[in-house]
Design an enzyme around this catalytic site. Structure first.
Site, mmCIF file in Angstrom:
data_model
loop_
_atom_site.group_PDB
_atom_site.id
_atom_site.type_symbol
_atom_site.label_atom_id
_atom_site.label_comp_id
_atom_site.label_asym_id
_atom_site.label_seq_id
_atom_site.Cartn_x
_atom_site.Cartn_y
_atom_site.Cartn_z
ATOM 1 C CE LYS A 4 -3.057 1.636 4.931
ATOM 2 N NZ LYS A 4 -2.603 1.201 3.711
ATOM 3 C CB SER A 12 -0.872 0.013 1.234
ATOM 4 O OG SER A 12 -0.198 0.073 2.310
#
Length: 802
Positions: free
Chosen positions: A698, A655
């Site tokens: 996140k 990611s």
């Protein structure tokens, strides 16, 4: 020219929940009984397995904990078990031919307890009858006759010897069962002193006579052992016949009562024979001294020898058993044999056989945790053997070594008719299937529990009804419409999807229960939305020590993260940490350096053995992207280092590849990147941005940092566009976005991300060239220049100019 993206609107950051729909559902609970919500695929598999009566159609229930696996399985089994016949009861009785091999009997529901009570009553009647039966006048008369016959024979023999002795002036003396001789003078028995005064010749004569008399006595009593044996045999036969006459009527009624049960009749027939020996051994006071009478537990001894050992029993009309074994050890599943110590040795009997889960579930269903079953190879092998042979395995290998050469049992095997349900994870299912070929034959049905439930008005309706039932039935409270809407949002957040609810319904009930705690603190029985928020915040506070410490380190400057300004080769990536049952996001600084060389793109994390396979793959894709994007006319030659700064733990996942590429291009072009924007996403070699996990955590991690330092209205986050459907953000972030203080961008390509980060057009390829002042144009020129330097082409060009 690449068009600059606009931030996402508030409506795209969380699913829309209609309060009117929630209110309608709450006012009109679901009309049907709800045992479970969703999981239609798993329910269909369970129904199929329960309908298949053939062997091998056992079930592996695949899914994670808290998805309701156990609840659904138990509800299905209990509902189905009501339509099945009540199983047979099983018991063990003594095998009087070989005590090591107890005999298994089956009976109809309720009959085992009745048989046990009948045997107990029989034992009480025997105890009441004996030893009193031996005091009967008829018995005593016959016993005296036997004794008299022995005494007559004995007395006759002694009398003959006594007459012969008197004829030779010798008296026969019998004292304490000892027979002796003494000389007589003038009819008077001599003492030892008087005998010593006789002359030697007379004494010698007496010696010779007494010696002959002793031989005669021996000759006369030579049949004494036979007389005693015959007398004892007659007395034993008398006792046996007396015991048989007394016990036969006691068993006759039982034999008539259980005439239809061949196994019980055979058992009673054995008792008829064995009870006679037991009476003679344990209930005959003539053979027991007064000192030992008190030590005899006659009832216990007879019970241990004759009473049946019931393993499982049912009531008439009971449903088939549904058994869950939480600790599937060998003994808990297949039963065990208990041992006692006697004079330093281990002893046992058929009464010490204890049932296992297979005995209790026989004729029904057994639920176990697959991981615990597989933890012990003997358990798994024994379970497979039992399922293949349709008999309950009962040899106990783990006891053999402990028991050694002591007395052990080999109980008769009991037929097995049970359906096994194993609850386990997805990984374990495929692992077992790979390593054990028999697994697929024995567990032919897979009940797969999904992680998510497709959201619909009907499913929301069921969700709301189940929550209301739990609140009213368990918590004794109620909820407001806004609280219920908050719970729905929590479930969407658990699923991380706009159109899916989480299958972890247990987490929702846990949250409601914790919210009721805060409602009670306010002296309310009505849970409102702020109570739900308090419960969520309370759990975050209890488990948020590590995330707060990391934010504190950033605030104090121990961890370098910038949220304002611009920098070359530096970008804020977004990571998510999973610790226990807690997940939280935290920003991480990603840096890149580029210089002339031919080492390629070096992943510092991999070189330090901190980057795992997927992360390393993501970094390796960067070279593919650069080559495909820029190096069509020259050889891609450069040296670059990419690192996640101040990261000292293992890193996995790709990611960060989008952020790493942006940092790398910034280092190549020397174009600064905005530090107000953090980004996450993976890429492929063609520059498409791909979805990642943990997007909500996140975003919230970077938002907390920006909020702590002060929101500037320039800060925001870049995420993959494919993750837009996964956004279920906290209300605080939604408010900040609505006020324009924080922004969330969804990108599809690397160029879109570069445009946002550098505020310069990325540039589109036209006639094999990128615009000169675009990001891609500058990158192409710089990479070409590095290639010339490394390959020596630059020196040749300078030489040509001269």
């Amino acid at each position: 020219m690449t068009k600059k993206l606009l931030p996402l609107s508030v409506s795209a950051l969380a699913p829309t929940i209609s309060l009117n729909h929630v209110q309608t559902c709450m006012n009109n609970p679901y009309p049907e009984t709800l045992t479970f919500i969703g999981q239609q695929r798993a329910q269909s598999a369970l129904d199929f397995s329960l309908g298949m009566e053939l062997p091998g159609y056992n079930v592996y229930v695949m899914g994670e904990a808290a998805h309701g696996r156990f609840t659904l399985v138990k509800d299905k089994l209990e509902a189905h078990s009501k339509g099945r016949p009540t199983p047979n009861e099983w018991l063990y009785v003594n095998n009087y031919d070989d005590h090591r091999e107890p005999i298994a009997l089956f009976m109809q529901a309720g009959q085992s307890k009745q048989l046990a009570d009948d045997i107990d009553s029989f034992i009480d009647e025997v105890l009441d009858t004996f030893p009193a039966a031996f005091d009967n006048p008829a018995y005593q008369r016959k016993k005296k006759k036997i004794d008299r016959e022995f005494n007559d024979a004995y007395d006759s023999a002694i009398t003959e010897v006594e007459i012969a002795a008197l004829e030779q002036s010798v008296a026969l003396i019998e004292e304490k069962s000892v027979v002796g001789f003494a000389p007589l003078i003038d009819g008077k028995q001599l003492s030892d002193a008087e005998f010593a005064e006789l002359d030697d010749e007379l004494r010698e004569q007496f010696y010779e006579v007494i010696e002959k008399l002793e031989d005669a006595l021996i000759e006369a009593l030579i049949e004494l052992p036979r007389w005693k044996r015959e007398s004892s045999e007659k007395l034993r036969n008398l006792k046996k016949s007396t015991a048989e006459l007394a016990t036969k009527p006691l068993l006759k009624d039982l034999e008539h009562k259980y005439a239809a049960h061949i196994g019980v009749l055979r058992y009673l027939k054995d008792i008829r024979v064995e009870i006679i020996d037991a009476v003679l051994e344990w209930l005959d006071d003539e053979d027991v001294s007064d000192e030992n009478k008190e030590d005899f537990d006659r009832k216990g001894m007879l019970t241990d020898f004759f009473a049946p050992n019931i393993l499982v029993e049912f009531k008439e009309g009971d449903a088939a058993p549904v058994v869950y074994e939480p600790n599937p050890t060998f003994g808990n599943i297949f039963g065990k044999i208990e041992y006692a110590t006697s004079q330093g040795s281990l002893i046992t009997s058929y009464r010490s056989i204890q049932p296992g889960a297979l005995h209790r579930a026989n004729g029904g269903y057994l639920i176990m945790d697959a991981e615990k079953v597989m933890a012990n190879p003997q358990v798994w092998d024994g379970l497979k053997l039992s399922l293949k042979t349709h008999q309950i395995k009962n040899d106990l290998p783990y006891q053999d070594s402990a028991v050694g050469s002591s007395f052990t049992l080999r109980p008769q095997l009991i037929p097995l008719d049970v359906k096994i349900i194993l609850l386990g994870s997805r990984e374990l299912y495929y692992t077992i299937g790979e390593y054990d070929e028999e697994f697929a034959e024995l567990f032919r049905v897979l009940a797969d529990f999904d992680y998510y439930l497709p959201s619909s008005d009907k499913l929301q309706y069921q969700f709301i009804t189940k929550v209301l039932e739990y609140c009213e039935g368990t918590l004794k409270c109620s909820l407001t419409e806004s609280a219920m809407a908050r719970l729905l949002k929590f479930s969407y957040r658990q699923a991380e999807h706009h159109n899916k609810l989480s299958a972890r319904f247990a987490d929702v009930l846990e949250l409601v229960a914790e919210a009721s705690f805060y409602a009670k603190q306010d002296n309310l029985s009505l849970i409102d939305a702020h109570h739900i928020d308090e419960a969520i915040e309370g759990k975050q506070y209890r488990t948020g020590q590590i995330s707060e410490n990391m934010l504190s380190d950033i605030k104090e400057g121990h961890t370098l993260i910038a949220t304002e300004g611009h920098a070359v080769g530096k970008v804020n990536g977004l990571t998510v940490l999973h610790i226990g049952d807690t997940s939280f996001g935290t920003p991480a600084r990603i840096t890149a350096t580029v210089y002339a060389g031919a080492d390629g793109v070096i992943d510092v994390e991999r070189e330090a053995e901190l980057g795992k396979a997927i992360h390393s793959k993501g970094v390796m894709l960067l070279t593919g992207y650069l080559g495909n994007k820029y190096a069509q006319q020259f050889s891609l030659t450069l040296s670059a280092n990419i690192a996640i700064e101040q990261s000292y733990g293992y890193i996995d996942g790709d990611s960060a590849s989008l952020a790493e590429l942006c940092a790398l291009i910034s280092a190549i072009t020397s174009l600064p990147i905005s530090q107000s924007i953090a980004l996450t996403g993976s890429i492929n070699q063609h520059g498409d941005v791909q979805a990642i996990g943990g997007v909500n955590e996140k975003i919230e991690g970077f938002f907390k940092l920006c909020k702590m330092r002060g929101l500037t209205s320039q800060q925001g986050v870049i995420i993959p566009k494919s993750n837009q459907v996964n956004l279920v953000l906290d209300d605080e972030i939604l408010n900040a976005v609505e006020l324009g203080k924080f922004h969330i961008y969804a990108v599809e390509t690397v160029d879109q991300a570069l445009n946002l980060l550098m505020d310069i057009a990325a540039g589109e390829l036209k006639d094999g060239q990128y615009p000169e002042n675009s990001v891609n144009g500058i990158a192409l020129a710089r990479l070409s220049e590095i290639a010339d330097i490394v390959n020596g082409d630059n020196d040749e060009k300078e030489h040509e100019k001269e």
